[in-house]
Write a protein that holds these residues in place. Structure first.
Motif, PDB file in Angstrom:
ATOM      1  N   GLU A 516       7.902   8.108  11.046  1.00 21.02           N
ATOM      2  CA  GLU A 516       6.776   8.106  11.654  1.00 21.02           C
ATOM      3  C   GLU A 516       5.627   8.552  10.270  1.00 21.02           C
ATOM      4  OE1 GLU A 516       5.336  11.312  14.079  1.00 21.02           O
ATOM      5  OE2 GLU A 516       6.381  10.715  16.113  1.00 21.02           O
ATOM      6  N   VAL A 517       4.287   7.912   9.440  1.00 14.35           N
ATOM      7  CA  VAL A 517       3.861   7.346   8.526  1.00 14.35           C
ATOM      8  C   VAL A 517       2.775   7.854   9.142  1.00 14.35           C
ATOM      9  CG1 VAL A 517       2.999   6.433   6.429  1.00 14.35           C
ATOM     10  CG2 VAL A 517       5.951   6.267   7.601  1.00 14.35           C
ATOM     11  N   ALA A 518       2.294   8.492   8.589  1.00 13.61           N
ATOM     12  CA  ALA A 518       0.474   8.928   9.498  1.00 13.61           C
ATOM     13  C   ALA A 518      -0.422   8.262   7.971  1.00 13.61           C
ATOM     14  CB  ALA A 518      -0.004  10.207   9.268  1.00 13.61           C
ATOM     15  N   GLN A 519      -1.649   8.011   8.647  1.00 15.48           N
ATOM     16  CA  GLN A 519      -2.371   7.267   7.901  1.00 15.48           C
ATOM     17  C   GLN A 519      -2.315   6.472   7.057  1.00 15.48           C
ATOM     18  OE1 GLN A 519      -4.157  10.620   5.143  1.00 15.48           O
ATOM     19  NE2 GLN A 519      -5.474  10.902   6.647  1.00 15.48           N
ATOM     20  N   ALA A 520      -1.110   5.054   7.827  1.00 13.14           N
ATOM     21  CA  ALA A 520      -0.565   4.023   6.623  1.00 13.14           C
ATOM     22  C   ALA A 520      -2.075   3.282   6.805  1.00 13.14           C
ATOM     23  CB  ALA A 520       0.578   3.861   7.829  1.00 13.14           C
ATOM     24  N   ARG A 521      -1.831   2.687   5.569  1.00 12.36           N
ATOM     25  CA  ARG A 521      -3.189   1.495   5.036  1.00 12.36           C
ATOM     26  C   ARG A 521      -2.523   0.389   4.898  1.00 12.36           C
ATOM     27  NH1 ARG A 521      -3.780   1.548  -0.785  1.00 12.36           N
ATOM     28  NH2 ARG A 521      -2.746   3.504  -1.932  1.00 12.36           N
ATOM     29  N   ALA A 522      -0.770   0.438   4.054  1.00  8.78           N
ATOM     30  CA  ALA A 522      -0.231  -1.040   4.125  1.00  8.78           C
ATOM     31  C   ALA A 522       1.127  -0.558   3.360  1.00  8.78           C
ATOM     32  CB  ALA A 522      -1.552  -1.562   2.387  1.00  8.78           C
ATOM     33  N   LEU A 523       1.294  -1.700   3.862  1.00  7.76           N
ATOM     34  CA  LEU A 523       3.563  -2.365   3.482  1.00  7.76           C
ATOM     35  C   LEU A 523       3.754  -3.037   2.417  1.00  7.76           C
ATOM     36  CD1 LEU A 523       5.904  -1.961   4.199  1.00  7.76           C
ATOM     37  CD2 LEU A 523       6.021  -3.658   6.243  1.00  7.76           C
ATOM     38  N   LYS A 524       3.864  -2.560   2.223  1.00  8.54           N
ATOM     39  CA  LYS A 524       4.529  -3.649   0.333  1.00  8.54           C
ATOM     40  C   LYS A 524       5.838  -3.947   0.841  1.00  8.54           C
ATOM     41  CE  LYS A 524       0.551  -3.240  -2.601  1.00  8.54           C
ATOM     42  NZ  LYS A 524       0.322  -2.611  -4.474  1.00  8.54           N
TER      43      LYS A 524
END
Length: 613
Positions: A516-524
């Motif tokens: 779980e990654v909260a407040q995800a804004r981008a995956l690189k």
């Protein structure tokens, strides 16, 4: 003398060619879809004789049983009519309706065939098998005394108890081969129903020794029992060849239903009730379900010299088609509504260009289903699903909301058919708690409620672990990553994916879940590929039961140089699941980082460490 001998051979050949063809049905028990090596799904199974049969005939890629359970599927096969029409829907139902039906064995016996049953019956007392059209019986399905009116050499004996002299699978094979030799000058119908790999798991050491190495013991037992089945198929086919009957014999090999996984595939000692060691990969679900894993089964057809070799049949076919095909090739006079199946022969020889069936339909207690060439509508209790089986054989994407008109068309077809059954309607009873749990887990993506499955159950399910089995299809995990239809390896700080040669048209995928990654804004994603191709990144957010169409992004890698792929999120959601569909070429990940909203640090999904943004 030589002239006379040749003349006799010619007369014998002419006689064989003029008589009706032999028909042999091999029927396996709780045998998962993955477990023939010609299926090219798993790489630990070895079935060279059945593979040879498929290579010389047809592998039905969409072959179905009539039920996800033993008794009704056997009744449907032998009668050639959907079993709910005569009131035998599940294992607990009375056999009165079946006892009043005419089996294909009875029809063939009346037409002059020598008929024989071997192995598991499961449709009433075994001494009464002869009441259903089988002249000869060798009903050994365990390593204990059993009912028979022939011995291992196919010699007559009074119907009664015969002491077992061979491992039950070997005994059935030897007796069947002996009967072929005894009646090589007459048309034969043999029903060889091996009790394998159904529990209790009981393979002798000579078969277990064929599968050394580290694996669940229940898996080893299943592989060993299926190896014995494969040897039996080989012995029968060799006997046909020795008797000059190969080109005079139509042979089917079909499973009765999918493998029971019991969700967790526990490697319990003793070989009794529980997972039978077989696998349904890549299908979803298991025995007792009308999802694909419950009744999409191994299905091979062979008739050397009559059916063109090396075919893979993409049209759906049913075990109901066995009786209809047998009746047609034996030129039986059957009324139009006596059989529900289709004569497959014109579709296998190329004479017919259309699909054998417009629809296939099922009902099993609280579940019902219908599929056409592409779509499948499934109902379990009050739940409804629509799957595109051309694109989603794993039944992961419920399209009910996207295509309500298709669901309505199929539901109407199913409802009309259900009115022809002895007990009308889409269900005969409410859904039991057990099957509600199975639907929760397999089709709705909820964590399993039974002991033994922790919070990472979703990862194991998607990777082919507890939910679907992963041997040969899904790699062992590396830092929580799984590869499907590929091998996964780590070299220093890189994660390397190598597609399996047997992947065929299957989607190679790299999967990461259970986080779980909260407040995800981008995956690189920093990666490279051996050859140009498309990479699709799909993601699932907390609260989503499945991947959504809008939660995916396609990238095109034009060369083998390292590239950074970026997927942007809105920053308000929690990321819980990644699936990266890959080109069928080598693929390497150097890093996979999730950036969070208003934070200086990012979460590294590969390698597993925290790094500065």
């Amino acid at each position: 003398m030589r002239i006379v001998f040749c003349w006799l051979i010619c007369l014998s050949s002419v006689a064989v060619a003029q008589r009706p063809p032999n028909i042999i049905v091999f029927y396996s028990d709780d045998h998962g879809h993955a477990d023939l090596s010609c299926q090219q799904v798993v790489d630990d199974i070895r079935t060279p004789h059945i593979d040879a049969m498929a290579a010389q005939g047809v592998l039905a890629a969409h072959g179905y049983s009539t039920a996800p359970q033993c008794v009704p599927s056997r009744a449907g096969l032998l009668v050639g009519k959907f079993q709910s029409k005569f009131g035998l829907e599940s294992n607990g139902d009375a056999l009165d309706g079946f006892n009043q039906e005419t089996t294909i064995a009875e029809r063939l016996q009346q037409a002059g065939y020598v008929t024989a049953q071997f192995g598991k019956w499961h449709l009433g007392p075994t001494p009464q098998i002869t009441d259903h059209g089988f002249q000869y019986v060798f009903a050994q399905n365990a390593n204990r005394p059993f009912a028979a009116n022939i011995d291992l050499d196919a010699e007559d004996r009074p119907m009664g108890t015969l002491k077992n002299q061979r491992y039950h699978i070997d005994g059935c094979s030897e007796a069947a081969a002996a009967l072929i030799r005894r009646f090589s000058d007459q048309p034969l119908f043999l029903y060889v129903a091996y009790r394998a790999p159904h529990v209790p798991l009981d393979a002798p050491q000579k078969y277990l020794d064929r599968f050394p190495g580290e694996m669940p013991e229940r898996r080893r037992q299943a592989l060993a029992m299926l190896s014995a089945v494969d040897d039996g198929v080989g012995l029968v086919r060799k006997t046909l060849q020795e008797c000059g009957l190969s080109e005079q014999t139509l042979v089917f090999f079909i499973g009765d239903n999918g493998a029971p996984l019991k969700i967790h595939k526990l490697d319990a000692p003793g070989g009794g009730p529980g997972w039978d060691g077989s696998l349904n990969d890549p299908l979803n679900g298991e025995k007792g379900m009308l999802s694909e894993g419950g009744m999409h089964v191994p299905f091979v057809i062979s008739w050397p010299g009559k059916i063109q070799s090396g075919q893979v049949l993409s049209h759906p076919v049913s075990a109901l088609d066995v009786a209809a095909t047998a009746a047609a090739v034996a030129k039986l006079n059957v009324k139009g509504n006596d059989l529900d199946g289709v004569n497959l022969l014109p579709h296998l020889t190329g004479e017919a260009k259309t699909a054998p069936h417009d629809y296939l339909m099922w009902r099993w207690i609280a579940q019902s289903a219908v599929r056409d060439a592409r779509y499948k509508y499934l109902r379990g209790g009050q739940r409804e699903y629509l799957f595109d089986l051309q694109e989603d054989i794993e039944e992961k994407h419920n399209l009910l909301d996207q295509h309500p008109e298709i669901a309505t068309r199929l539901r109407t077809q199913l409802e009309n058919w259900a009115e022809t059954l002895k007990v009308r309607g889409l269900a005969t009873k409410p859904m039991s708690g057990t099957w509600e749990q199975y639907y929760d887990y397999y089709l709705d993506g909820k964590p399993a409620s039974q002991p033994g499955v922790g919070p990472r159950s979703a990862a194991r399910k998607d990777a082919g672990g507890a939910g679907r089995g992963g041997i040969g299809v899904s790699s062992p995990s590396i830092q929580g990553w799984f590869a499907r239809y590929a091998k996964l390896s780590q070299r220093q700080q890189t994660l390397n994916v190598t597609p399996l040669e047997k992947a065929g048209n299957a989607n190679v995928a790299l999967i990461k879940s259970g986080f779980e990654v909260a407040q995800a804004r981008a995956l690189k994603l920093q990666c490279s590929t051996d050859q140009p191709g498309k990479v699709t990144v799909a993601w699932r957010l907390k609260g989503q039961k499945d991947f959504q169409a809008e939660c995916r992004k396609v990238f095109t890698l034009t060369d083998s140089t390292p590239q950074t792929l970026q997927v942007d999120f809105d920053g308000d959601e929690t990321l819980i699941h990644l699936r990266i569909n890959l080109p069928k070429t080598g693929f390497t990940i150097t890093s996979a980082d999730v950036l969070q909203q208003n934070r200086e640090q990012s979460i590294s999904l590969w390698p597993m460490k925290r790094i500065k943004d």
